[in-house]
Design an enzyme around this catalytic site. Sequence first.
Site, PDB file in Angstrom:
ATOM      1  CG  HIS A  50     -67.820 -28.042 -13.141  1.00  0.00           C
ATOM      2  ND1 HIS A  50     -67.836 -26.781 -12.584  1.00  0.00           N
ATOM      3  CD2 HIS A  50     -69.023 -28.194 -13.763  1.00  0.00           C
ATOM      4  CE1 HIS A  50     -68.990 -26.193 -12.872  1.00  0.00           C
ATOM      5  NE2 HIS A  50     -69.727 -27.031 -13.572  1.00  0.00           N
ATOM      6  CD  GLU A  52     -62.102 -27.413 -11.887  1.00  0.00           C
ATOM      7  OE1 GLU A  52     -61.918 -26.195 -11.877  1.00  0.00           O
ATOM      8  OE2 GLU A  52     -63.065 -27.950 -12.500  1.00  0.00           O
ATOM      9  CB  ALA A 164     -77.123 -13.657 -62.705  1.00  0.00           C
ATOM     10  CD1 TRP A 170     -74.415 -29.500 -53.750  1.00  0.00           C
ATOM     11  CD2 TRP A 170     -74.453 -28.117 -51.998  1.00  0.00           C
ATOM     12  NE1 TRP A 170     -75.435 -29.892 -52.944  1.00  0.00           N
ATOM     13  CE2 TRP A 170     -75.484 -29.059 -51.854  1.00  0.00           C
ATOM     14  CE3 TRP A 170     -74.269 -27.141 -51.021  1.00  0.00           C
ATOM     15  CZ2 TRP A 170     -76.339 -29.050 -50.764  1.00  0.00           C
ATOM     16  CZ3 TRP A 170     -75.113 -27.134 -49.940  1.00  0.00           C
ATOM     17  CH2 TRP A 170     -76.137 -28.083 -49.812  1.00  0.00           C
ATOM     18  N   GLY A 304     -76.751 -14.939 -46.930  1.00  0.00           N
ATOM     19  CA  GLY A 304     -76.334 -14.382 -48.195  1.00  0.00           C
ATOM     20  C   GLY A 304     -75.619 -13.052 -48.022  1.00  0.00           C
ATOM     21  CG  LEU A 307     -77.978 -11.532 -42.116  1.00  0.00           C
ATOM     22  CD1 LEU A 307     -78.558 -10.329 -41.390  1.00  0.00           C
ATOM     23  CD2 LEU A 307     -78.759 -12.800 -41.735  1.00  0.00           C
TER      24      LEU A 307
END
Length: 372
Positions: A50, A52, A164, A170, A304, A307
């Site tokens: 960690h 410390e 559509a 992209w 999309g 969701l």
Amino acid sequence: MSDSKWMARALQLAERGIYTTDPNPRVGCVLVKGDEIVGEGWHYRAGLPHAEKAALVNAGKNARGSTAYVTLEPCCHHGSTPPCSDALIDAGVERVVVAMQDPNPLVAGKGLEQLRAAGIVVESGLLEEEAKALNPGFIRRMSAARPYVRCKLAMSLDGRTAMASGESRWISSDASRRDVHRLRARSSAIVTGIGTVLADDPSMTVRLQAEDLPGVEDAADIRQPLRVVVDSSLRTPVDAKILQTQESSATLIVTTSIDAPRRDALQQAGAEMLVHADEPQVSLSLLCEQLAQREINELLIEAGPTLAGAALQAGIIDELVIYMAPHLMGNSARGLFNLPGLQQMAQRIPLSIKDVRQIGPDFRLILTPERD
């Protein structure tokens, strides 16, 4: 003033672990004596020392009599490493300044109490908000038993996400897509929907090198997030790319289907199954609880409008990350969210803008839903 300076340095160190420490929190530590740094360190990866302990090793004998600036309360329980509170006491540190208390119930103030009981001067709360911003997922998982949820979306200037016909590659620029990979790299899991899998056949992996991610020392340390597919009717193809990259990351399919042969076929293709059998459709709230049990801290939704809209209406989204490209896609193109039932101005979903900046030719907006 000096305390703030040294804590700011500790926060900089903690940030170096943003892509590697999961599921542990990102923590930095600075040891100061005589207004000079005598040791510093950060938590690089779960299982390694960690912050410390790393700082104490760096300081050696100079740690005795020093002040430790730590971005998170030192742990006081035995995990994969010994307690940091014991290490600070044994090293002879005289004062400990902590940015925030650890939300982990195993610690939650006990580390500070142990330090005080040992005669160490302890102060807490310095640059607390900055420290919290480093660990939104760890804090949310420990305090609310669910991950911190981001939803990433890309849209045109007129708010469209696909033509559509469904064509969507992209919308955003190369620079924005690289930024998304950094979002993936810091996330514990990515959630997408079956519509995205069928339309785009994505792999949902991090495709960056170590030099692309600050703080990552080796490409082997880049974590691939768990991929999660929300697929109520089990329409995921067994040859989908998201199942063909199992060597880099596991894939979890969440469904309500009881079609055993179909489930068996997907399991043989490498997927793990999670069934919400008692639900009419996959429960996103329940999924968040189940992912938290798997130590998922930060969850990224890449999906999309269906969701994304369901997640927004379910109230599980903490942060929206929207890439807006400078072009127009027209009235017939698909919108950003599918939000059925909104018919009056009073039903609008209010958002707060937290950040706007340019990424290549695009703009990236970070927003949070306003909740009562």
